[in-house]
Write an enzyme that holds these catalytic residues in place. Structure first.
Site, mmCIF file in Angstrom:
data_model
loop_
_atom_site.group_PDB
_atom_site.id
_atom_site.type_symbol
_atom_site.label_atom_id
_atom_site.label_comp_id
_atom_site.label_asym_id
_atom_site.label_seq_id
_atom_site.Cartn_x
_atom_site.Cartn_y
_atom_site.Cartn_z
ATOM 1 N N GLY A 248 0.761 -1.240 0.000
ATOM 2 C CA GLY A 248 0.000 0.000 0.000
ATOM 3 C C GLY A 248 0.789 1.287 0.000
ATOM 4 O O GLY A 248 0.216 2.358 -0.217
ATOM 5 N N GLU A 283 3.985 -6.982 1.123
ATOM 6 C CA GLU A 283 3.401 -7.312 -0.170
ATOM 7 C C GLU A 283 3.329 -6.085 -1.082
ATOM 8 O O GLU A 283 2.252 -5.597 -1.424
ATOM 9 C CB GLU A 283 2.002 -7.903 0.037
ATOM 10 C CG GLU A 283 2.016 -9.203 0.823
ATOM 11 C CD GLU A 283 0.634 -9.708 1.175
ATOM 12 O OE1 GLU A 283 0.534 -10.860 1.628
ATOM 13 O OE2 GLU A 283 -0.360 -8.945 1.008
ATOM 14 N N GLY A 285 3.340 -3.811 -4.411
ATOM 15 C CA GLY A 285 2.970 -3.964 -5.816
ATOM 16 C C GLY A 285 3.485 -2.779 -6.597
ATOM 17 O O GLY A 285 4.564 -2.809 -7.186
ATOM 18 N N ARG A 323 -6.502 3.159 -15.369
ATOM 19 C CA ARG A 323 -6.454 3.833 -14.068
ATOM 20 C C ARG A 323 -7.124 5.215 -14.064
ATOM 21 O O ARG A 323 -7.880 5.525 -13.133
ATOM 22 C CB ARG A 323 -5.019 3.940 -13.567
ATOM 23 C CG ARG A 323 -4.372 2.583 -13.277
ATOM 24 C CD ARG A 323 -2.996 2.727 -12.623
ATOM 25 N NE ARG A 323 -3.120 3.231 -11.269
ATOM 26 C CZ ARG A 323 -2.759 4.448 -10.893
ATOM 27 N NH1 ARG A 323 -2.237 5.291 -11.769
ATOM 28 N NH2 ARG A 323 -2.900 4.837 -9.638
ATOM 29 N N TYR A 327 -10.326 5.488 -11.412
ATOM 30 C CA TYR A 327 -10.298 6.284 -10.188
ATOM 31 C C TYR A 327 -9.504 7.566 -10.349
ATOM 32 O O TYR A 327 -8.752 7.962 -9.450
ATOM 33 C CB TYR A 327 -9.773 5.466 -8.985
ATOM 34 C CG TYR A 327 -8.774 4.373 -9.280
ATOM 35 C CD1 TYR A 327 -9.168 3.038 -9.225
ATOM 36 C CD2 TYR A 327 -7.448 4.655 -9.579
ATOM 37 C CE1 TYR A 327 -8.265 2.015 -9.476
ATOM 38 C CE2 TYR A 327 -6.546 3.649 -9.825
ATOM 39 C CZ TYR A 327 -6.961 2.331 -9.764
ATOM 40 O OH TYR A 327 -6.067 1.311 -10.026
ATOM 41 N N CYS A 353 -14.752 4.674 -27.968
ATOM 42 C CA CYS A 353 -16.058 5.306 -28.113
ATOM 43 C C CYS A 353 -16.761 5.359 -26.758
ATOM 44 O O CYS A 353 -17.799 4.727 -26.540
ATOM 45 C CB CYS A 353 -16.890 4.540 -29.138
ATOM 46 S SG CYS A 353 -18.370 5.420 -29.667
ATOM 47 N N GLU A 354 -16.180 6.092 -25.829
ATOM 48 C CA GLU A 354 -16.717 6.310 -24.494
ATOM 49 C C GLU A 354 -16.286 7.699 -24.026
ATOM 50 O O GLU A 354 -15.135 8.096 -24.237
ATOM 51 C CB GLU A 354 -16.173 5.275 -23.488
ATOM 52 C CG GLU A 354 -16.585 3.843 -23.728
ATOM 53 C CD GLU A 354 -18.013 3.557 -23.279
ATOM 54 O OE1 GLU A 354 -18.624 4.437 -22.622
ATOM 55 O OE2 GLU A 354 -18.512 2.464 -23.598
ATOM 56 N N TYR A 382 -0.626 -1.837 -12.507
ATOM 57 C CA TYR A 382 -2.048 -1.692 -12.828
ATOM 58 C C TYR A 382 -2.248 -1.042 -14.193
ATOM 59 O O TYR A 382 -3.168 -0.251 -14.387
ATOM 60 C CB TYR A 382 -2.773 -0.917 -11.717
ATOM 61 C CG TYR A 382 -2.577 -1.553 -10.364
ATOM 62 C CD1 TYR A 382 -3.246 -2.726 -10.041
ATOM 63 C CD2 TYR A 382 -1.678 -1.030 -9.449
ATOM 64 C CE1 TYR A 382 -3.030 -3.341 -8.821
ATOM 65 C CE2 TYR A 382 -1.458 -1.645 -8.227
ATOM 66 C CZ TYR A 382 -2.142 -2.805 -7.920
ATOM 67 O OH TYR A 382 -1.934 -3.430 -6.715
#
Length: 431
Positions: A248, A283, A285, A323, A327, A353-354, A382
């Site tokens: 984290g 852990e 990432g 990403r 968020y 197309c968004e 990510y």
């Protein structure tokens, strides 16, 4: 130092020009630096090794969900890194990359019976149990494997300490309303129940409160909760020999210089765990992988409107880098070879197309033209793992650089390869 530097006017990955890679592989494409992966792992490993009394024979287990490319995992495996996995597929990836079972942790809130059985048969280091009902299912699965002389699995109870933190509400995992872990006031009873079963061996506690955390205080609060619970369990006559601290810790996507250092983070953990005589697990990432990768893209065109708004239309879209859409994540965009001239404001958009296919608004950049190469920085975590073939766009290729050598470590599929994965139903082939 992230080993993406400008040499002779153009951005390079270690000793390889991104212009060279774009010409050989095409765009968009992910590019990873071996040197950065190695440096970040060694910084963390050295910090952990400086506190042997408090942290024991600590394990660093890379969060495979952050970047599951086999060559990235193999690079870390050669350094001694383990794996934090959240699915049967991730366990298989870790094994294929050369990470031995005793360095693999199996986490995740929705493990199937088949995945639990596979983890037990594989002999992973530990299974992090996320709920009382999962414990009951794990006991049943383990009991069913006993006739085959399968070893009793070591488990840790993942505690939800009601300490939520992270760079966005959608990457907070330790709050009271989050789906992860056993509530702290229930965890001791779950641990005691596990200790009464002959089919599992409870060895410790685990927590993970969120991602992209930019202050040590919430992490310290979570670790203190684990310490308190460890002492309570031991007072009740139960053994606790491991504490899994999760990951984290944030990285400087915005170029911040005031983030906690790796050394300060580990020193804080060691201070909290001092005297417990446990083995710790970390852990990480994004801490290892984020700044080890960039997403290389090319400008398709620049759309200028009469009101002055300027859209920089890129060949990378939200299906390649999710990403920002997921968020509101920030990624710096850097021209590979900047043009001279006054900077201008651009909205950075992709071809999907968004309306959510937008990376940023009002970014100040040098003058841009169709064909220019750009790089999204800090895209090694990510990024490719979240990519999809939405709008029938091929998955982004991945490239690993090591000094002056490079290799495509996941190829871009051809359109024929994409279509051949979907055989038509037999009755549609008769006409």
């Amino acid at each position: 130092m992230h080993h993406f530097d400008r040499i002779n006017g153009a951005l390079q990955a270690e000793g390889v020009s991104l212009e060279t890679l774009a010409g050989a592989v095409g765009t968009p494409a992910y590019v990873y630096s071996t040197a950065t992966l190695t440096r970040h792992y060694c910084l963390l490993a050295d910090a952990v090794a400086a506190h042997p009394a408090a942290l024991g024979q600590a394990l660093i287990a890379f969060a495979v969900k952050a970047n599951s490319n086999l060559s990235v995992l193999a690079t870390l495996a050669r350094l001694g890194c383990g794996a934090d996995t959240v699915s049967g597929g991730e366990i298989r990836r870790a094994l294929r990359a050369g990470i031995p079972p005793h360095r693999i942790i199996f986490s995740g809130v929705g493990k199937t019976d088949a995945e639990l059985a596979f983890a037990i048969e594989t002999g992973v280091r530990q299974i992090n149990v996320e709920s009382a009902v999962e414990l009951d299912r794990l006991i049943e699965v383990s009991a069913s494997l006993k006739p085959r002389a399968i070893a009793t699995p070591d488990i840790a109870i993942r505690v939800n300490p009601s300490v939520g933190a992270g760079g966005h509400a959608r990457i907070t995992t330790g709050g009271a309303t989050d789906k992860f872990g056993v509530p702290a006031d229930e965890a001791q009873a779950v641990y005691a129940r596990a200790s009464r079963s002959p089919h599992v061996t409870p060895v410790g506690l685990a927590c993970h409160i969120g991602s992209q955390i930019t202050a040590l205080e919430p992490l310290e609060a979570a670790f203190q909760a684990l310490r308190t619970m460890t002492l309570e369990l031991r007072a009740a006559g139960l053994s606790v020999s491991r504490l899994d601290l999760g990951g984290g810790l944030g990285v400087p996507y915005h170029g911040q210089s005031d983030l906690p250092s790796i050394e300060a983070y580990v020193a804080m953990a060691a201070q909290v765990l001092d005297g417990l005589e446990v083995e710790a697990a970390f852990e990480p990432g994004r801490l290892l992988a984020a700044n080890a990768g960039v997403l290389l893209s090319r400008v398709i065109q620049v759309n200028e409107r009469a009101d002055g708004r300027r859209f920089l239309v890129l060949d990378a879209g939200m299906n390649d880098l999710m990403r920002p859409a997921l968020y509101d994540a920030f990624h710096a965009l850097v021209p590979v070879r900047p043009r001279e001239g006054e900077p201008r404001l651009y909205d950075l958009v992709g071809p999907i197309c968004e309306s959510t296919d937008i990376f940023a608004r009002d970014r100040l950049l040098p003058p841009m033209q169709a064909g220019d190469l750009v790089a999204f920085m800090g895209a090694g975590a990510y990024g490719a793992v979240l990519a999809s073939e939405y709008n029938s766009r091929p998955l982004v290729p991945e490239v690993l650089v090591d000094g002056v050598r490079w290799a495509v470590v996941r190829a871009r599929p051809s359109y024929d390869e994409m279509l051949e994965r979907e055989p038509r139903a037999e009755w549609l082939m008769r006409d």
